[in-house]
Scaffold this motif. Structure first.
Motif, PDB file in Angstrom:
ATOM      1  N   LEU A  32       0.856  -1.170   0.000  1.00 54.75           N
ATOM      2  CA  LEU A  32       0.000   0.000   0.000  1.00 54.75           C
ATOM      3  C   LEU A  32       0.899   1.229   0.000  1.00 54.75           C
ATOM      4  CD1 LEU A  32      -2.983   0.915   0.237  1.00 54.75           C
ATOM      5  CD2 LEU A  32      -2.575   1.103   2.692  1.00 54.75           C
ATOM      6  N   LEU A  33       0.766   2.074  -1.018  1.00 55.93           N
ATOM      7  CA  LEU A  33       1.512   3.329  -1.095  1.00 55.93           C
ATOM      8  C   LEU A  33       0.552   4.433  -0.689  1.00 55.93           C
ATOM      9  CD1 LEU A  33       3.435   2.825  -4.472  1.00 55.93           C
ATOM     10  CD2 LEU A  33       4.166   2.235  -2.162  1.00 55.93           C
ATOM     11  N   PRO A  34       0.764   5.014   0.497  1.00 57.49           N
ATOM     12  CA  PRO A  34      -0.205   5.978   1.026  1.00 57.49           C
ATOM     13  C   PRO A  34      -0.103   7.363   0.384  1.00 57.49           C
ATOM     14  CG  PRO A  34       1.588   5.669   2.572  1.00 57.49           C
ATOM     15  CD  PRO A  34       1.839   4.720   1.439  1.00 57.49           C
ATOM     16  N   TYR A  70       8.332   7.266  -5.561  1.00 57.53           N
ATOM     17  CA  TYR A  70       6.997   7.470  -6.105  1.00 57.53           C
ATOM     18  C   TYR A  70       6.474   8.792  -5.575  1.00 57.53           C
ATOM     19  CZ  TYR A  70       7.077   2.703  -7.769  1.00 57.53           C
ATOM     20  OH  TYR A  70       7.419   1.556  -8.442  1.00 57.53           O
ATOM     21  N   GLU A  71       5.788   9.514  -6.457  1.00 51.38           N
ATOM     22  CA  GLU A  71       5.219  10.796  -6.067  1.00 51.38           C
ATOM     23  C   GLU A  71       3.723  10.789  -6.315  1.00 51.38           C
ATOM     24  OE1 GLU A  71       9.095  13.524  -7.101  1.00 51.38           O
ATOM     25  OE2 GLU A  71       7.222  13.920  -8.152  1.00 51.38           O
ATOM     26  N   CYS A  72       3.018  11.320  -5.341  1.00 48.47           N
ATOM     27  CA  CYS A  72       1.581  11.513  -5.440  1.00 48.47           C
ATOM     28  C   CYS A  72       1.347  13.016  -5.340  1.00 48.47           C
ATOM     29  CB  CYS A  72       0.875  10.777  -4.299  1.00 48.47           C
ATOM     30  SG  CYS A  72      -0.884  11.157  -4.184  1.00 48.47           S
ATOM     31  N   LEU A  73       0.846  13.611  -6.413  1.00 42.92           N
ATOM     32  CA  LEU A  73       0.576  15.042  -6.433  1.00 42.92           C
ATOM     33  C   LEU A  73      -0.931  15.258  -6.519  1.00 42.92           C
ATOM     34  CD1 LEU A  73       1.388  18.038  -6.646  1.00 42.92           C
ATOM     35  CD2 LEU A  73       1.530  17.704  -9.127  1.00 42.92           C
ATOM     36  N   ILE A  74      -1.484  15.903  -5.481  1.00 40.38           N
ATOM     37  CA  ILE A  74      -2.895  16.284  -5.496  1.00 40.38           C
ATOM     38  C   ILE A  74      -2.913  17.718  -5.992  1.00 40.38           C
ATOM     39  CG2 ILE A  74      -5.026  16.521  -4.160  1.00 40.38           C
ATOM     40  CD1 ILE A  74      -3.798  14.493  -2.155  1.00 40.38           C
ATOM     41  N   LEU A  75      -3.293  17.873  -7.245  1.00 43.77           N
ATOM     42  CA  LEU A  75      -3.107  19.123  -7.963  1.00 43.77           C
ATOM     43  C   LEU A  75      -3.852  20.313  -7.355  1.00 43.77           C
ATOM     44  CD1 LEU A  75      -1.484  19.905 -10.435  1.00 43.77           C
ATOM     45  CD2 LEU A  75      -3.488  19.455 -11.829  1.00 43.77           C
ATOM     46  N   GLU A  76      -5.118  20.153  -7.019  1.00 47.99           N
ATOM     47  CA  GLU A  76      -5.936  21.285  -6.572  1.00 47.99           C
ATOM     48  C   GLU A  76      -5.431  21.939  -5.293  1.00 47.99           C
ATOM     49  OE1 GLU A  76      -8.162  19.450  -9.656  1.00 47.99           O
ATOM     50  OE2 GLU A  76      -7.007  18.642  -8.017  1.00 47.99           O
ATOM     51  N   VAL A  77      -4.749  21.183  -4.455  1.00 49.26           N
ATOM     52  CA  VAL A  77      -4.265  21.736  -3.182  1.00 49.26           C
ATOM     53  C   VAL A  77      -2.737  21.769  -3.122  1.00 49.26           C
ATOM     54  CG1 VAL A  77      -6.336  21.181  -1.847  1.00 49.26           C
ATOM     55  CG2 VAL A  77      -4.514  19.477  -2.069  1.00 49.26           C
ATOM     56  N   PHE A  89      -3.994  -0.391  -8.141  1.00 43.44           N
ATOM     57  CA  PHE A  89      -5.409  -0.119  -7.910  1.00 43.44           C
ATOM     58  C   PHE A  89      -5.549   0.962  -6.841  1.00 43.44           C
ATOM     59  CE2 PHE A  89      -4.663  -4.489  -9.096  1.00 43.44           C
ATOM     60  CZ  PHE A  89      -5.532  -4.666 -10.162  1.00 43.44           C
ATOM     61  N   SER A  90      -6.641   1.694  -6.925  1.00 41.50           N
ATOM     62  CA  SER A  90      -6.921   2.709  -5.910  1.00 41.50           C
ATOM     63  C   SER A  90      -8.279   2.402  -5.290  1.00 41.50           C
ATOM     64  CB  SER A  90      -6.902   4.108  -6.527  1.00 41.50           C
ATOM     65  OG  SER A  90      -7.900   4.218  -7.516  1.00 41.50           O
ATOM     66  N   PHE A  91      -8.638   3.191  -4.303  1.00 38.55           N
ATOM     67  CA  PHE A  91      -9.850   2.940  -3.536  1.00 38.55           C
ATOM     68  C   PHE A  91     -10.792   4.130  -3.702  1.00 38.55           C
ATOM     69  CE2 PHE A  91      -6.164   0.953  -1.636  1.00 38.55           C
ATOM     70  CZ  PHE A  91      -6.553  -0.384  -1.607  1.00 38.55           C
ATOM     71  N   GLN A  92     -11.568   4.114  -4.778  1.00 39.39           N
ATOM     72  CA  GLN A  92     -12.427   5.236  -5.140  1.00 39.39           C
ATOM     73  C   GLN A  92     -13.427   5.586  -4.038  1.00 39.39           C
ATOM     74  OE1 GLN A  92     -14.089   4.725  -9.033  1.00 39.39           O
ATOM     75  NE2 GLN A  92     -15.061   6.723  -9.055  1.00 39.39           N
ATOM     76  N   ASN A  93     -13.794   4.604  -3.233  1.00 40.90           N
ATOM     77  CA  ASN A  93     -14.776   4.851  -2.167  1.00 40.90           C
ATOM     78  C   ASN A  93     -14.244   5.742  -1.044  1.00 40.90           C
ATOM     79  OD1 ASN A  93     -13.068   2.660  -1.461  1.00 40.90           O
ATOM     80  ND2 ASN A  93     -14.508   2.002   0.100  1.00 40.90           N
ATOM     81  N   VAL A  94     -12.937   6.008  -1.005  1.00 42.33           N
ATOM     82  CA  VAL A  94     -12.390   6.885   0.040  1.00 42.33           C
ATOM     83  C   VAL A  94     -11.769   8.169  -0.522  1.00 42.33           C
ATOM     84  CG1 VAL A  94     -12.083   5.074   1.777  1.00 42.33           C
ATOM     85  CG2 VAL A  94     -10.243   5.526   0.142  1.00 42.33           C
ATOM     86  N   TYR A  95     -11.949   8.423  -1.811  1.00 41.16           N
ATOM     87  CA  TYR A  95     -11.437   9.668  -2.403  1.00 41.16           C
ATOM     88  C   TYR A  95     -12.021  10.891  -1.701  1.00 41.16           C
ATOM     89  CZ  TYR A  95      -9.684   7.153  -6.587  1.00 41.16           C
ATOM     90  OH  TYR A  95      -9.023   6.331  -7.463  1.00 41.16           O
ATOM     91  N   ASN A  96     -13.307  10.862  -1.382  1.00 39.70           N
ATOM     92  CA  ASN A  96     -13.941  12.023  -0.744  1.00 39.70           C
ATOM     93  C   ASN A  96     -13.367  12.327   0.631  1.00 39.70           C
ATOM     94  OD1 ASN A  96     -15.611  12.768  -2.856  1.00 39.70           O
ATOM     95  ND2 ASN A  96     -17.235  11.360  -2.217  1.00 39.70           N
ATOM     96  N   GLU A  97     -12.691  11.354   1.222  1.00 38.41           N
ATOM     97  CA  GLU A  97     -12.039  11.562   2.517  1.00 38.41           C
ATOM     98  C   GLU A  97     -10.595  12.040   2.349  1.00 38.41           C
ATOM     99  OE1 GLU A  97     -12.471   7.877   4.667  1.00 38.41           O
ATOM    100  OE2 GLU A  97     -14.546   7.707   3.980  1.00 38.41           O
ATOM    101  N   GLY A  98     -10.176  12.266   1.109  1.00 37.35           N
ATOM    102  CA  GLY A  98      -8.811  12.730   0.847  1.00 37.35           C
ATOM    103  C   GLY A  98      -7.792  11.615   0.787  1.00 37.35           C
ATOM    104  N   ASN A  99      -8.241  10.380   0.626  1.00 33.64           N
ATOM    105  CA  ASN A  99      -7.342   9.229   0.589  1.00 33.64           C
ATOM    106  C   ASN A  99      -7.186   8.760  -0.857  1.00 33.64           C
ATOM    107  OD1 ASN A  99      -6.011   6.793   0.784  1.00 33.64           O
ATOM    108  ND2 ASN A  99      -7.190   6.078   2.532  1.00 33.64           N
ATOM    109  N   LEU A 154     -13.560  -2.465   7.304  1.00 35.32           N
ATOM    110  CA  LEU A 154     -13.556  -1.326   8.227  1.00 35.32           C
ATOM    111  C   LEU A 154     -13.899  -0.039   7.502  1.00 35.32           C
ATOM    112  CD1 LEU A 154     -10.455  -2.160  10.443  1.00 35.32           C
ATOM    113  CD2 LEU A 154     -12.854  -2.209  11.114  1.00 35.32           C
ATOM    114  N   LEU A 155     -13.376   0.149   6.285  1.00 38.64           N
ATOM    115  CA  LEU A 155     -13.692   1.348   5.499  1.00 38.64           C
ATOM    116  C   LEU A 155     -15.173   1.409   5.176  1.00 38.64           C
ATOM    117  CD1 LEU A 155     -10.744   1.613   2.982  1.00 38.64           C
ATOM    118  CD2 LEU A 155     -11.357   3.251   4.742  1.00 38.64           C
ATOM    119  N   SER A 156     -15.748   0.263   4.796  1.00 38.02           N
ATOM    120  CA  SER A 156     -17.172   0.271   4.470  1.00 38.02           C
ATOM    121  C   SER A 156     -18.021   0.538   5.704  1.00 38.02           C
ATOM    122  CB  SER A 156     -17.580  -1.034   3.806  1.00 38.02           C
ATOM    123  OG  SER A 156     -17.463  -2.109   4.710  1.00 38.02           O
ATOM    124  N   LEU A 157     -17.589   0.049   6.869  1.00 36.15           N
ATOM    125  CA  LEU A 157     -18.340   0.291   8.090  1.00 36.15           C
ATOM    126  C   LEU A 157     -18.268   1.761   8.506  1.00 36.15           C
ATOM    127  CD1 LEU A 157     -17.440  -2.855  10.216  1.00 36.15           C
ATOM    128  CD2 LEU A 157     -19.624  -2.331   9.126  1.00 36.15           C
TER     129      LEU A 157
END
Length: 181
Positions: free
Chosen positions: A51-53, A125-132, A99-109, A174-177
């Motif tokens: 898992l690459l956070p 590895y780089e993760c760039l969240i462009l809007e912020v 793969f990513s976890f689309q169900n947690v995108y709204n939480e910023g994950n 746990l995420l779904s709960l």
């Protein structure tokens, strides 16, 4: 690398070799507003899933949020466009394994799961969240699996996580709960 980006940092990212010195300075000024989180080191063995956070939980993110995952060769690991995974430009070496976890995108994950890691996956590895303007940098180090040896090494102990099928199922449960409440 934490906090402040320098021109040396730019040369050691996917931006390397793409800009003249004057362009590097301009890019450095533009990148000054980017939040850079501390580099994490994630260790794994060939064949593991890791898992690459990539998290941003400071402010709510718009539906138009775009996230770029890149390796140190500037290869596309995964693009997330308007909070939807987009594999159109994904490098062949990552197809069917990231793969990513689309169900947690709204939480910023915007974390990704890389399956069946290879020695050639050892990279920054780089993760760039462009809007912020949030940049998260990770170092994945993959080693050979030792034949006949019991696996007792804590692969994720330095900030990452090795994901087994059981731990993935428990995490998703746990995420779904937590999403229900």
């Amino acid at each position: 690398m934490c906090g402040v980006m320098t021109s040396a940092d730019i040369r050691n990212t996917p931006f390397k070799g793409k800009y003249k010195r004057s362009e590097e300075i301009l890019l450095l000024v533009l990148l000054a507003s980017i939040t850079v989180s501390c580099q994490q080191v994630i260790r794994a063995q060939v064949g593991d899933s890791v898992l690459l956070p990539c998290d941003y939980r400071t402010d709510p993110l718009p539906e138009t949020t775009t996230v770029f995952w890149r390796d140190n060769n500037n290869s596309v690991v995964l693009n997330i466009i308007k909070k939807k995974p987009d594999n159109n430009l994904q490098d062949e070496k990552y197809k069917g394994r990231v793969f990513s976890f689309q169900n947690v995108y709204n939480e910023g994950n915007f974390s990704i799961l890389m399956k069946d890691v290879r020695l050639t996956d050892s990279s920054l590895y780089e993760c760039l969240i462009l809007e912020v303007n949030h940049l998260q940098i990770l170092q994945l180090t993959v080693s050979e699996r030792r034949a006949g040896a019991a696996d007792t090494s804590p692969h994720g102990a330095a900030g990452g996580a090795v994901v087994t099928s059981t731990s993935l199922l428990v995490s998703l449960l746990l995420l779904s709960l937590t999403s229900v409440h």
